[in-house]
Each structure stands twice: as structure tokens, then as C-alpha cells.
Design a protein around this motif. Structure first.
Motif, PDB file in Angstrom:
ATOM      1  N   ALA A 205       0.827  -1.208   0.000  1.00  0.00           N
ATOM      2  CA  ALA A 205       0.000   0.000   0.000  1.00  0.00           C
ATOM      3  C   ALA A 205       0.863   1.261   0.000  1.00  0.00           C
ATOM      4  O   ALA A 205       0.542   2.249  -0.678  1.00  0.00           O
ATOM      5  CB  ALA A 205      -0.938  -0.001   1.208  1.00  0.00           C
ATOM      6  N   ASP A 206       1.975   1.244   0.743  1.00  0.00           N
ATOM      7  CA  ASP A 206       2.863   2.404   0.775  1.00  0.00           C
ATOM      8  C   ASP A 206       3.537   2.623  -0.573  1.00  0.00           C
ATOM      9  O   ASP A 206       3.651   3.762  -1.043  1.00  0.00           O
ATOM     10  CB  ASP A 206       3.918   2.224   1.869  1.00  0.00           C
ATOM     11  N   ALA A 209       0.895   3.958  -3.090  1.00  0.00           N
ATOM     12  CA  ALA A 209       0.539   5.338  -2.791  1.00  0.00           C
ATOM     13  C   ALA A 209       1.672   6.292  -3.147  1.00  0.00           C
ATOM     14  O   ALA A 209       1.433   7.400  -3.639  1.00  0.00           O
ATOM     15  CB  ALA A 209       0.168   5.483  -1.315  1.00  0.00           C
ATOM     16  N   ARG A 214      -0.293  10.088  -3.234  1.00  0.00           N
ATOM     17  CA  ARG A 214      -0.257   9.904  -1.786  1.00  0.00           C
ATOM     18  C   ARG A 214      -1.666   9.898  -1.192  1.00  0.00           C
ATOM     19  O   ARG A 214      -1.898   9.317  -0.138  1.00  0.00           O
ATOM     20  CB  ARG A 214       0.606  10.989  -1.140  1.00  0.00           C
ATOM     21  N   LYS A 217      -3.879   6.332  -0.443  1.00  0.00           N
ATOM     22  CA  LYS A 217      -3.856   5.519   0.774  1.00  0.00           C
ATOM     23  C   LYS A 217      -5.009   5.884   1.694  1.00  0.00           C
ATOM     24  O   LYS A 217      -5.597   5.007   2.352  1.00  0.00           O
ATOM     25  CB  LYS A 217      -2.515   5.698   1.486  1.00  0.00           C
ATOM     26  N   ASP A 218      -5.368   7.177   1.756  1.00  0.00           N
ATOM     27  CA  ASP A 218      -6.468   7.621   2.612  1.00  0.00           C
ATOM     28  C   ASP A 218      -7.813   7.541   1.905  1.00  0.00           C
ATOM     29  O   ASP A 218      -8.857   7.645   2.544  1.00  0.00           O
ATOM     30  CB  ASP A 218      -6.226   9.054   3.085  1.00  0.00           C
ATOM     31  N   ALA A 222      -8.231  -1.650   0.870  1.00  0.00           N
ATOM     32  CA  ALA A 222      -7.361  -2.782   0.561  1.00  0.00           C
ATOM     33  C   ALA A 222      -8.180  -3.903  -0.071  1.00  0.00           C
ATOM     34  O   ALA A 222      -9.323  -4.145   0.305  1.00  0.00           O
ATOM     35  CB  ALA A 222      -6.670  -3.273   1.829  1.00  0.00           C
ATOM     36  N   ILE A 239      -4.893  -2.260  -4.004  1.00  0.00           N
ATOM     37  CA  ILE A 239      -5.626  -1.155  -3.392  1.00  0.00           C
ATOM     38  C   ILE A 239      -6.523  -0.534  -4.459  1.00  0.00           C
ATOM     39  O   ILE A 239      -6.097  -0.320  -5.597  1.00  0.00           O
ATOM     40  CB  ILE A 239      -4.654  -0.109  -2.788  1.00  0.00           C
TER      41      ILE A 239
END
Length: 615
Positions: A205-206, A209, A214, A217-218, A222, A239
Motif C-alpha cells: 500500500a505504501d 501510494a 499519496r 492511501k487515505d 485494501a 488497493i
């Protein structure tokens, strides 16, 4: 009569290069894939002028001996197929054409040192001819430099684009491969500037993103779903962006099959189907999906650049993606767009005005109770269902009410018990203002109730309409090409289960006897043509057309929900507002309307205080 002759190796390599190396980004893709297959943990990429002048890839993989380097530059020589089972290939590259093809159209420098060797070796190939060979000083691994691409082939060189365009294509290649392997550290330098620096061993996920956006992710959920097959396990991970987080083009959809970046029409069609009742037609989801399945279930050897794949059971794969994505998106049920900060508030743009419903459909829901047969809501929700009769026919007093008002809320349970808070008033007879424990919530009453009505239709029995037929007074004869009739005839049993009853009527016509109940007014000819187009597009003869039909039915339900929902400008009582908020908290996908727009946004108390200069 022309004489048949055997082509020289140099010309064969140039012909192969036309398939493999159409631009510098294609050569970069092959070199990075080789570095990944070599077991590298770090890959460094350097570009000059987007790769037009030069590109270089350095890795810390297993390396090659001098003899292996010489063999790697011969056509169809590879270390990635230990036997002849090409259908079970597990590496990114396996054709053995990349290095000799690239070396035939550029100045190609190959340096490599195996782990444990005292020194490395160097070979320089200038447009197919060996010009230099000898020892080289470098750490264990491989370094490849490609310069002067197509310098001796002007006809190919003139078709290359500008340095900026070639750099964009190269960047896209690196992004996709970097997402596929978050365990590998990757750097990319363009000229004297470092444009990408990714650490190794990152969570998926990181990594996604960091590469895509960026905010994803928010604003994403998932995905991790498995299904057992006869030959093994099929898994979908990655994601997926919330429907409210979308783009105007589909260039932020990254799809991978067994770790291989692909651009496959079947997969993109499945993504579109999964978001069909949550996005407007001109908007596209943002996501990165990784499909893993047994090698024998997919053929990766159908395209020279290995960007397309063919599935053994395409219908099952597509159905798995659609159901898996929808299941994952349902976990983000009530989530909406993230709240804007103070700077964003100054750039806020209003949504376009929604069109009014067609008059013919305004009475569909009058005097009908579409609530679920069993109670799913609290007493507040029960009050909301009782109010729905009034919503369909506003009173004269409501129509003459002012366009903006604030209403004092009655005493309620503390707002920390409710994620969307307690209603404090209504603004412009369109937006509900609620106070939550952690901020201020603004709700678009029409968009919110539109989603609630659609989900209620599906859950409370309207979904059964998709399986009921409405017989036509006179069967409709639809004339199509003979091949189209063949495909539709084969799909007829699956279509009948969805309410579309048709049969063959001569060589080039289909007879439609009944239409799905919810599509009773649809044009049979247009519907059959759309289904056949979808069958041709996705290469399947039955279930894909059925999926398209069910998507059409869901769009009809979405249209009905729009006409049956609370309109903007309708004055609501405080108890009605709170009942709406409570049902939103327990309804799937209530964070976005049927067109992908957010139903609510939240301003944290920090954001509110920043607006007034308190921070």
C-alpha cells in the motif's frame, strides 16, 4: 521467379527489434525485467533525454560469466526456461530476444560480474557488431548502457518522439515495474536530477501510494480475496480507490497478472463493471490490482512485448474481479472524500447542476413502500420511512419555503455515538449541517438519499425484477449480421435467466419475445447490438454479455433511485435529517452517490479553526 534466401543474423535481429524495441522505453522495460529476474535487491536507472541519448540500468543481481554474456547476446538464448514448458514460465522475460535485438539497433555496453568472481567482464556491441571486449571493474551484478538508439536506421529514428514524450513513457514503465516489486529498491535519474527514489521492503500500500498518489492511501480500500481453482488458488490483492476518488482518464489504473504489468481489455472491462453503479460514465477509478493464479491458467506468450495475456477461463476471471472489487469496496461503505484543508477551500469548485428527471418516471415511486421486509433500522430510521410518503409530493408550504434556513436541533444522544454526528440545521434547503465529535459534517441530502434508495431497492426486492420478464405484445425481429446472430444464439440461455428471451429467426435475425422487467421500454435492437459488441470485445460468448445486461439493469435502478430520492430544495425537519444520517451510517456505499460524487464531507475542528485563524 524470386529466389528464396536465408536472412543474415543482423537483419533478423533488426526485424525482431521492430517488435521488441519500438522506443527507448521498451528497451528499458526489457532491461529492468532482466534485473528483476536476476534476483536484484537494488536497481539504479539513469536516463539522458528520455533515453534517446542514453539509458543505463545497474543491478546487484546474480551477474553473468564471460561465456554467459556471449551466449546472452545470441537470439533465443535464455536462462529463464529450464525446460520446454513455456506455459509454466514464472519469470518476466523468457523469449531470449531482448538483448540481441537492442544491441542490433544501438551502441550496447554489457558489463557483469557474478557473485564470488574476482573481476567483471565487458562487451561492447555497436549496432550488431562486436567492437570491444575485456575485463571491467564493477561490484557484483550487471550494468547495461544503451546509446544512440536507431542512429543507423534513420527511418526508425524519425518516428521517435520528443525527449519529454519518451521520458514520460519510460517513467510509466518504471512505475509499473516498481509497483509489482515493492521489495526492490529502485532509483531513477533523468539527467542530473533524481526523480524517483524508492526504498526496498515497502508494504504494498505504501509503494502504490508513493508512486500513484499519496492521497490514494487515505481514499482507497485494501483488496485481498482468494478463490480456489482445480489447479490451485486465484488471488486478487492491491488497493482500489473509493468511487469519490476518481479521474477523468483511465491512466491511473495499474493491472498486474502474476507480477507482470499488463494492459488487458478484459481486466479493464471488469474494473468498469465493478464500478458501474458508483461512477459516472466519463469518470474512471484509480487503483492498482494484482491478480495471481496458476501459470497454466494464463498464457503470457501472446504478445512480443508481453503486455497482453490470455486466460483459459476468461469469464471466471472477469467475474472474480468484479465480485472481489465490489466486496472490497463495500468495506469502505460510509467513507467519502477526505475533507479539504484551508488552502483547498479557496479553490473549491461547485459540482455541475444535476438535470431534472424525466416526467414519465416521476410517479414510479408514488404511494409505494420500498423499505426492506424486515426492520434494519432504529426508531429514527422508522420515522424516516414514514416520512418518505411526504417526500414524493412536497406541500405548497414547502415549495414556498425560503432557500436557506437554520433549524435548532432537539436534544439528542451525544454526537460521539454517531460517526456522522447530530443534525444542527439545513443550508439552502440542500445541505444538512451536522456536528460530530471530531468535526463538522456537510451532507448533500439528494445525493445521500439517492444512494440509500438504490441500496434499498436492491435489498428489499427490486433486484428480483432483473430476473422477471415482460412479454412483448408483438415479438420484435432484430436484424443483425449472421456471425452476430451465432454469438447471441449461443448466449440465449444465460440471457433468459436475466429476463431477455430471444431465439434465432432465420440466418441473420433474432426474435425477441420478452425483455427484462426493468428494461421494458428499452430498444431491443440497441440492446442486442450492445450485448454482441461486448461479446466481441471481450472474446466470450455468453457470460460477458450477461454481465453487461446486469450492469444495464443496475443503471436503470440507479436512475429510478435518482427520481425517487429527496430533491435539493426540499425542507426537512430535524428528525428527518437525523434519520437520514443514521441510515447512511448503516447503508453500504453511502459515502458516494450513484454517479461517484461524495454524499458528505467532513471538516475537522482543526480545519475549522485554521479557517478562522485560531491555529
Amino acid at each position: 521467379m524470386p529466389t528464396i534466401r536465408r536472412l543474415p543474423d543482423s537483419l533478423i535481429n533488426r526485424i525482431a527489434a521492430g517488435e521488441v524495441v519500438e522506443r527507448p522505453a521498451a528497451a528499458l522495460k526489457e532491461l529492468v525485467e532482466n534485473a528483476i529476474d536476476a534476483g536484484s535487491t537494488r536497481i539504479a536507472i539513469k536516463l539522458v533525454d528520455g533515453g534517446l541519448t542514453s539509458l543505463e540500468v545497474t543491478d546487484d543481481g546474480c551477474g553473468m560469466s564471460p561465456d554467459e554474456m556471449a551466449l546472452a547476446l545470441e537470439r533465443h538464448a535464455t536462462s529463464k526456461l529450464p525446460d520446454d514448458a513455456i506455459e509454466e514460465v514464472a519469470t518476466l522475460g523468457f523469449r531470449g530476444e531482448a538483448l540481441p535485438s537492442i544491441a542490433s539497433v544501438s551502441r550496447f555496453t554489457l558489463e557483469s560480474r557474478p557473485t564470488g568472481a574476482e573481476q567483471g567482464w565487458r562487451r561492447v556491441i555497436d549496432h550488431g557488431a562486436l567492437v570491444e571486449e575485456g575485463p571491467a571493474a564493477l561490484p557484483p551484478g550487471t550494468r547495461i548502457r544503451v546509446e544512440q538508439v536507431f542512429a543507423q536506421i534513420p527511418a526508425r529514428r524519425k518516428f521517435l518522439r520528443t525527449a519529454r514524450s519518451e521520458y514520460g513513457a519510460a517513467m510509466d514503465v518504471v512505475r509499473r515495474l516498481a509497483m509489482a516489486r515493492p521489495d526492490i529498491a529502485i532509483t531513477l535519474d533523468h539527467g542530473d536530477r533524481r526523480v524517483l527514489a524508492l526504498q526496498g521492503d515497502q508494504p504494498l500500500a505504501d509503494r502504490v501510494a508513493q508512486i500513484v498518489a499519496r492521497e490514494l492511501k487515505d481514499n482507497g480500500v485494501a483488496v485481498d480475496i482468494e478463490r480456489e481453482l482445480e489447479s490451485g488458488t486465484m488471488r486478487l490483492s492491491g488497493i482500489a480507490g473509493l468511487p469519490t476518488y476518481n479521474r477523468g482518464v483511465a491512466d491511473h489504473q495499474y493491472l498486474f497478472v502474476n507480477g507482470r504489468p499488463v494492459k488487458d481489455r478484459l481486466l479493464t472491462g471488469a474494473v468498469r463493471g465493478a464500478y458501474s453503479d458508483m461512477l459516472a460514465r466519463d469518470r474512471h477509478a484509480v487503483l492498482a490490482l494484482f491478480l495471481t493464479l496458476p501459470p497454466e491458467e494464463v498464457d503470457v506468450n501472446v504478445h512480443p512485448a508481453k503486455t497482453e495475456v490470455r486466460f483459459r477461463d476468461a469469464a471466471r476471471v472477469r467475474g472474480f474481479l468484479v465480485s472481489g472489487l465490489r466486496q472490497a469496496l463495500s468495506t469502505g461503505d460510509q467513507r467519502s472524500a477526505q475533507s479539504p484543508d484551508a488552502a483547498a477551500m479557496g479553490r473549491w469548485q461547485a459540482e455541475p447542476v444535476r438535470e431534472e428527471p424525466a416526467p414519465a418516471l416521476r410517479s414510479i415511486f408514488e404511494n409505494r413502500d420500498w423499505s426492506a421486509p424486515t426492520s434494519r433500522v432504529s426508531e429514527a430510521g422508522a420515522r424516516w420511512r414514514g416520512v418518505e410518503q411526504d417526500i414524493m409530493a412536497p406541500t405548497q408550504a414547502d415549495q414556498n419555503a425560503p432557500q436557506g434556513r437554520a433549524v435548532e436541533a432537539e436534544s439528542e444522544t451525544p454526537q460521539q455515538d454517531y460517526p456522522l454526528g447530530i443534525a444542527r440545521g439545513q443550508v439552502a434547503n440542500t445541505y444538512i449541517v451536522a456536528e460530530a465529535a471530531d468535526g463538522l459534517v456537510l451532507v448533500d441530502q439528494h445525493a445521500a438519499h439517492e444512494r440509500l434508495v438504490l441500496e434499498r431497492l436492491k435489498a428489499a426486492g427490486a433486484g428480483e425484477a432483473t430476473t422477471r420478464s415482460q412479454a412483448l405484445l408483438m415479438p420484435d425481429v432484430v436484424e443483425l449480421e449472421e456471425t452476430a446472430c451465432d454469438r447471441l444464439e449461443q448466449a440465449a440461455p444465460e440471457m433468459a435467466q436475466l429476463g431477455l428471451e430471444m431465439e434465432r429467426f432465420g440466418p441473420s435475425a433474432m426474435l425477441v419475445r420478452a425483455m427484462p422487467h426493468a428494461l421494458g421500454a428499452a430498444d431491443p435492437a440497441k440492446l442486442l447490438q450492445d450485448i454482441d459488441d461486448d461479446i466481441v470485445k471481450h472474446g466470450h460468448d455468453a457470460e460477458k454479455g450477461g454481465l453487461l445486461l446486469s450492469e444495464k439493469l443496475e443503471l436503470v435502478l440507479a436512475t429510478m433511485a435518482c427520481h425517487g430520492s429527496v430533491r435539493a430544495g426540499r425542507v426537512l425537519r430535524v428528525d428527518e435529517m437525523n434519520a437520514l444520517l443514521r441510515e447512511m451510517e448503516r447503508t453500504p456505499r453511502s459515502g458516494q452517490c450513484n454517479h461517484g460524487r461524495p454524499t458528505w464531507v467532513k471538516l475537522s475542528m482543526d480545519d475549522v479553526e485554521k479557517l478562522f485563524g485560531r491555529h
